[in-house]
Design an enzyme around this catalytic site. Structure first.
Site, PDB file in Angstrom:
ATOM      1  N   HIS A 189       0.868  -1.179   0.000  1.00 28.16           N
ATOM      2  CA  HIS A 189       0.000   0.000   0.000  1.00 28.16           C
ATOM      3  C   HIS A 189       0.900   1.222   0.000  1.00 28.16           C
ATOM      4  O   HIS A 189       1.632   1.449   0.962  1.00 28.16           O
ATOM      5  CB  HIS A 189      -0.931  -0.003   1.212  1.00 28.16           C
ATOM      6  CG  HIS A 189      -1.820   1.205   1.249  1.00 28.16           C
ATOM      7  ND1 HIS A 189      -2.617   1.560   0.192  1.00 28.16           N
ATOM      8  CD2 HIS A 189      -2.008   2.147   2.201  1.00 28.16           C
ATOM      9  CE1 HIS A 189      -3.284   2.667   0.501  1.00 28.16           C
ATOM     10  NE2 HIS A 189      -2.916   3.041   1.706  1.00 28.16           N
TER      11      HIS A 189
ATOM     12  N   ASP B 171      -8.053   1.957   1.790  1.00 24.86           N
ATOM     13  CA  ASP B 171      -7.906   2.773   2.997  1.00 24.86           C
ATOM     14  C   ASP B 171      -8.619   4.106   2.888  1.00 24.86           C
ATOM     15  O   ASP B 171      -8.231   5.080   3.540  1.00 24.86           O
ATOM     16  CB  ASP B 171      -6.414   3.002   3.286  1.00 24.86           C
ATOM     17  CG  ASP B 171      -6.163   3.423   4.727  1.00 24.86           C
ATOM     18  OD1 ASP B 171      -7.063   3.235   5.569  1.00 24.86           O
ATOM     19  OD2 ASP B 171      -5.085   3.957   5.011  1.00 24.86           O
TER      20      ASP B 171
ATOM     21  N   ASP C 201       1.277   4.973   0.099  1.00 20.28           N
ATOM     22  CA  ASP C 201       0.967   6.385   0.310  1.00 20.28           C
ATOM     23  C   ASP C 201       2.140   7.194  -0.253  1.00 20.28           C
ATOM     24  O   ASP C 201       3.267   7.068   0.230  1.00 20.28           O
ATOM     25  CB  ASP C 201       0.801   6.677   1.797  1.00 20.28           C
ATOM     26  CG  ASP C 201      -0.241   5.774   2.436  1.00 20.28           C
ATOM     27  OD1 ASP C 201      -1.421   5.925   2.105  1.00 20.28           O
ATOM     28  OD2 ASP C 201       0.133   4.929   3.272  1.00 20.28           O
TER      29      ASP C 201
ATOM     30  N   HIS D 136      -5.609   9.938   0.217  1.00 20.77           N
ATOM     31  CA  HIS D 136      -6.277  10.132   1.496  1.00 20.77           C
ATOM     32  C   HIS D 136      -5.388  10.734   2.569  1.00 20.77           C
ATOM     33  O   HIS D 136      -5.899  11.372   3.491  1.00 20.77           O
ATOM     34  CB  HIS D 136      -6.883   8.808   1.992  1.00 20.77           C
ATOM     35  CG  HIS D 136      -5.964   7.639   1.896  1.00 20.77           C
ATOM     36  ND1 HIS D 136      -5.888   6.872   0.765  1.00 20.77           N
ATOM     37  CD2 HIS D 136      -5.074   7.123   2.758  1.00 20.77           C
ATOM     38  CE1 HIS D 136      -4.996   5.916   0.947  1.00 20.77           C
ATOM     39  NE2 HIS D 136      -4.480   6.043   2.140  1.00 20.77           N
TER      40      HIS D 136
END
Length: 923
Positions: free
Chosen positions: A17, A129, A19, A355
């Site tokens: 994941h 997420d 980010d 996000h």
């Protein structure tokens, strides 16, 4: 070892994941991404047993990698073509609630375009997420050819014998049916044990036995079939290069279980083939309403409000101004539609939409870089707007204004919203120019410009009416042109600023005006400006027009009378201040604290503006609030005390909080404008504006993604958090069926309907915090948001149904700036008042107008705001050869061309349907 006789399959999907920016700034994460991708490609090429890797559903990772490793493009493309690296369907993993409806669609479109260039697109509705999930996700997924949604938040299964309480917001299993408000359904997969439940699989047999004993039980507790999902990775997780060996060990330890290095396509097919239990149907938005309310991360909607305001403007400039103007210019004048610039501008803007970025929940360095990206994207949009408006203005016939004298200056006002519009417009005009190329001495140029006579001018519209306006002389101004065929052309100008009332400007179209000599216009038959029926200001405290009456109390609060319904709304626009000892993710008010408000605080009240078209009154509150939280708060942050358990209070020492509010009313306005400015010098607090409705209602409405969401005002029985704040896009609304109050905003994404007996709409204007929160100790002093702030709202009363009464349309129009451009007197093929189309449909909202990149067709999108069928009628004014129903990926579908080209296209929209039309222009 398990004793189960039924075989099961452990689907292990490798992923990370990613980010792009969060607890480290972008470039530090970027370096780690390069290392991960290098290792991944080496592993895939050297070990065929390491079968595949899911690249987190976002194609921007490819861009970020190739930016540094362009020499590895061929190797990367080969692995993608071979199905070893799975990419798409998004460009970035966005926050669904804090990005606009069209931004979510552009994200899908660009993700599909980028992945499609590699020949493969993962058809996975991937929301690992997102901080809650939009209700229209099932419809968006279905329109994009995706039949599933895989997500990590918003639904909490019970997990006890697979039983579930009777609720729309819980599921019996980690597999469920997710149904959108239109009835669209997808197979939902909840990461019940998170998207890292298969992380770091042990190779050592002893460790592996303990690991799999626990992991098989955890997944089996929630799963409805024997197809168990294990996500081998986590946030910024390096790949597990020895996974094939770990899988061999697991197979030896658990011969009754099939361990496979899987992928989402195979896993989803296996689940669908194995389903036998009746799955729960979860409907609409997934906002964790059946939880204690402390971990929803909803207050990211108010962290660093300035980012949300910049995002609102950036989105509006692209989707609501630049795209429709460029599409209009292309179809009406043949101007080139700049697909490449739009893609660049959207990508730059969407790099702020992950996000941990748009939510304002990263370290300070991240959010500094975001400000630059917002500016970059907006500058491209503004350049497109300027070029498109100029192309249209040059094609508009302004020759009729020649009758008003040689000094007449035409200008065009564009309405790029989906509804006919009126209101106050500002434009700067050059009464006269002298170019440096003319060879006039500098002092003579300046003398001539200062001597230009600008007295006795009026504004005339294309129908020959004199328009109410005010003029400000801006004096001598320097300017320049940037022609496409020669060097820059500087000039001196005599410039003025006009503020005028534009009325009945057609939707998605334009209306033409001229600033002209009053005597010449009178000789040409232009009637003088009609006297206004009544003044908009009474005394120093009352604003009033045909629709509304606004009375301002001593403390600056408003009493608003809606003349259509007779309803009176009192105590509007009281400001509230409370402490905040939470973090960027969640708000926490100090225990036992009583909120401070401006109720009863004497305000200084002054009439600022009183013109025939608009009046405004300034309200100044000379307020003071506590300077910060106390010393205990600093200790609690250092020790990472869980924020609901913090005991800190605010200090007694106060700092000034001077709020200057301008309340305005336009002559034909059906809403009251509010613009407030303040210099925040306090820390650890929250500021809100309160709008009591005094309407009896158990639910309310809020603008969401392609939906006016209906939400309960009272939280569920499980809810323990005293706060019940929620997300909004353009507005929040409370109605009792006969009367309603809509509060529209620009970039203020958090509101709450208070449980105070008055159904007060509370809109968050500022939240000052000092730490990131989440999994560690990360100070973020810039999240205190010290300094100047400006916020804008509009208060719109209505007759009970905000969609049918037009209140929601006004709220949507409030998001969109006017566009106006100066031109000259010339012939043209476009009428002085014109629009490329006209549409009707009660309760239907217009969303976008653009050109499709692949086909070049005009794409038009609406959505039904109501949970009942609606009728849409569309009248096309230009030449076209075909109209067809499309989807969000702009793929042609059913032909709906009307048999008679002079008749409107009529379509029945299902409840909450997102409806897209493609229009092929005639050759």
């Amino acid at each position: 070892m398990t004793n189960n006789t039924n075989r099961r399959t452990a689907h292990i999907i490798s992923h990370t994941h990613w980010d792009r920016e969060w607890y480290l700034p972008y470039e530090k994460h970027h370096v780690r991404l390069i290392e991960l991708m290098d290792t991944l490609m080496d592993t895939l090429e050297s070990n065929p047993e390491y079968r595949s890797f899911f690249l987190d559903g976002q194609t921007i990772i490819l861009e970020d990698y190739l930016q540094v490793r362009p020499d590895r493009r061929e190797r990367l493309e080969k692995l993608i073509h071979e199905g070893r690296i799975h990419i798409g369907p998004w460009y970035i993993l966005q926050d669904a609630f804090l990005t606009s409806s069209e931004a979510n669609v552009r994200n899908l479109q660009i993700g599909h375009q980028d992945a499609g260039r590699y020949g493969t697109i993962s058809k996975v509705g991937y929301f690992p997420d997102t901080f809650g999930n939009m209700g229209q996700a099932p419809q968006l997924m279905r329109q994009a050819g995706i039949g599933n949604a895989i997500f990590g938040r918003g639904v909490k299964p019970t997990g006890f014998n697979n039983t579930v309480a009777d609720s729309d917001y819980e599921s019996s299993f980690s597999e469920l049916i997710w149904e959108g408000p239109d009835g669209s359904r997808v197979l939902g997969i909840l990461f019940a044990n998170w998207y890292s439940n298969g992380n770091e699989v042990p190779v050592d047999p002893t460790e592996a036995r303990d690991y799999w004993e626990r992991k098989l039980a955890d997944a089996g507790k929630y799963a409805s079939t024997g197809e168990l999902l294990y996500m081998n990775g986590c946030d910024h997780q390096p790949i597990q290069t020895d996974l094939p060996e770990a899988i061999r060990v697991a197979r030896e330890l658990y011969p009754d279980t099939d361990f496979v290095h899987s992928n989402f396509a195979d896993y989803l097919a296996s689940v669908e083939g194995a389903l036998s239990s009746e799955l729960s149907v979860v409907k609409g938005e997934l906002r964790s309403q059946r939880t204690d309310g402390w971990s929803t991360l909803v207050n990211t909607a108010s962290a660093r409000v300035y980012l949300k305001q910049m995002n609102q403007l950036g989105q509006a400039m692209l989707e609501k101004v630049a795209e429709p103007l460029a599409a209009y210019a292309s179809t009406a004048t043949g101007a080139a539609y700049p697909h490449h610039l739009f893609t660049y501008a959207w990508k730059t803007l969407m790099q702020n939409h992950p996000h941990d970025s748009i939510c304002g929940c990263s370290v300070d360095e991240v959010h500094r870089e975001m400000v630059t990206r917002f500016d970059k994207s907006r500058h491209v949009a503004e350049t497109i707007v300027e070029a498109s408006a100029k192309a249209l203005a040059e094609a508009i016939d302004t020759s009729e204004f020649a009758a008003y004298g040689a000094g007449a200056v035409p200008f065009v006002v564009f309405n790029t919203t989906g509804w006919e519009r009126g209101g106050t417009v500002e434009i700067e005009l050059d009464a006269e120019r002298i170019y440096f190329r003319d060879g006039v001495a500098m002092d003579e140029m300046i003398r001539r410009m200062n001597a230009v006579d600008i007295s006795g001018r009026i504004v005339v519209d294309a129908e020959g009416r004199t328009i109410a306006h005010t003029m400000e002389d801006l004096g001598l101004q320097f300017g320049y042109d940037l022609p496409n065929d020669k060097f820059r052309q500087p000039y001196w100008a005599r410039r003025v600023k006009l503020v005028l009332e534009a009325d009945r400007v057609p939707a998605l179209g334009h209306k033409t005006y001229a600033w002209a000599d009053g005597s010449a216009a009178a000789q040409a038959g232009v009637a003088p400006e009609a006297a206004t029926a009544s003044a908009l200001v009474s005394g120093s405290r009352v604003l009033e027009n045909e629709h509304l009456r606004v009375e301002i109390a001593d403390d600056g609060s408003l009493a608003l009378t809606d003349k259509a319904t007779g309803g009176v709304y009192r105590d509007l626009l009281v400001y509230e201040d409370t402490g905040d000892i939470g973090n960027e993710y969640m708000y926490k008010q100090p225990n036992g604290e009583t909120p401070l408000t401006t109720k009863g605080l004497a305000a200084e009240i002054t009439v600022l503006e009183n013109t025939p078209y608009r009046a405004s009154i300034e309200i100044v509150h000379d307020w003071a609030v506590p300077a910060s939280a106390d010393e205990l708060f600093e200790q609690e942050k250092r020790e990472a005390v869980y924020y609901p358990e913090r005991k800190a209070q605010r200090v007694e020492h106060t700092v000034p909080m001077i709020i200057r509010t301008v309340v305005s009313l336009e002559r034909d306005g059906k809403g009251v404008g509010v613009r407030a400015t303040f210099n925040n010098q306090a820390k650890d607090h929250r500021v809100r504006a309160l709008f009591p409705t005094d309407l009896q209602a158990n639910e309310h409405r809020a603008d969401a993604i392609f939906e006016v969401a209906v939400r309960a005002s009272e939280p569920s029985a499980e809810w323990q958090n005293p706060s019940n704040t929620q997300h909004q896009q353009a507005f929040a609304d409370v109605s009792d069926g006969s009367r309603g109050l809509t509060v529209a905003n620009r970039g203020l994404n958090e509101y709450e309907v208070l449980r105070d007996g008055r159904n007060t709409i509370a809109v968050t204007l500022l939240r000052s915090v000092s730490e990131l929160g989440d999994w560690g100790v990360f100070p973020t002093p810039e999240a205190q948001c010290l300094g100047e702030h400006t916020v804008e709202l509009t208060i719109i009363p209505h007759s009970g149904d905000g969609a049918a009464a037009g209140a929601f349309a006004l709220a949507y129009q409030f998001q969109v700036p006017w566009t106006a451009v100066q031109t000259d007197i010339h012939d043209g093929k476009l009428a002085a008042i014109n629009a490329p189309l006209y549409w009707e449909g009660e309760g239907i909202a217009f969303s976008s107008m653009k050109l499709a990149e692949e086909s070049g067709d005009l794409m038009l999108r609406w959505y039904n705001m109501q949970p009942a069928e609606g009728e849409l009628s569309v009248y096309m004014t230009g030449d076209f050869s075909r109209i067809y129903k499309s989807d969000v990926l702009e793929q042609a579908g059913e032909d709906v061309t009307p048999a008679d080209r002079d008749e409107p296209l009529k379509a029945r929209l299902g409840k909450c349907e997102i409806y897209t039309l493609g229009v092929t222009q005639s050759e």
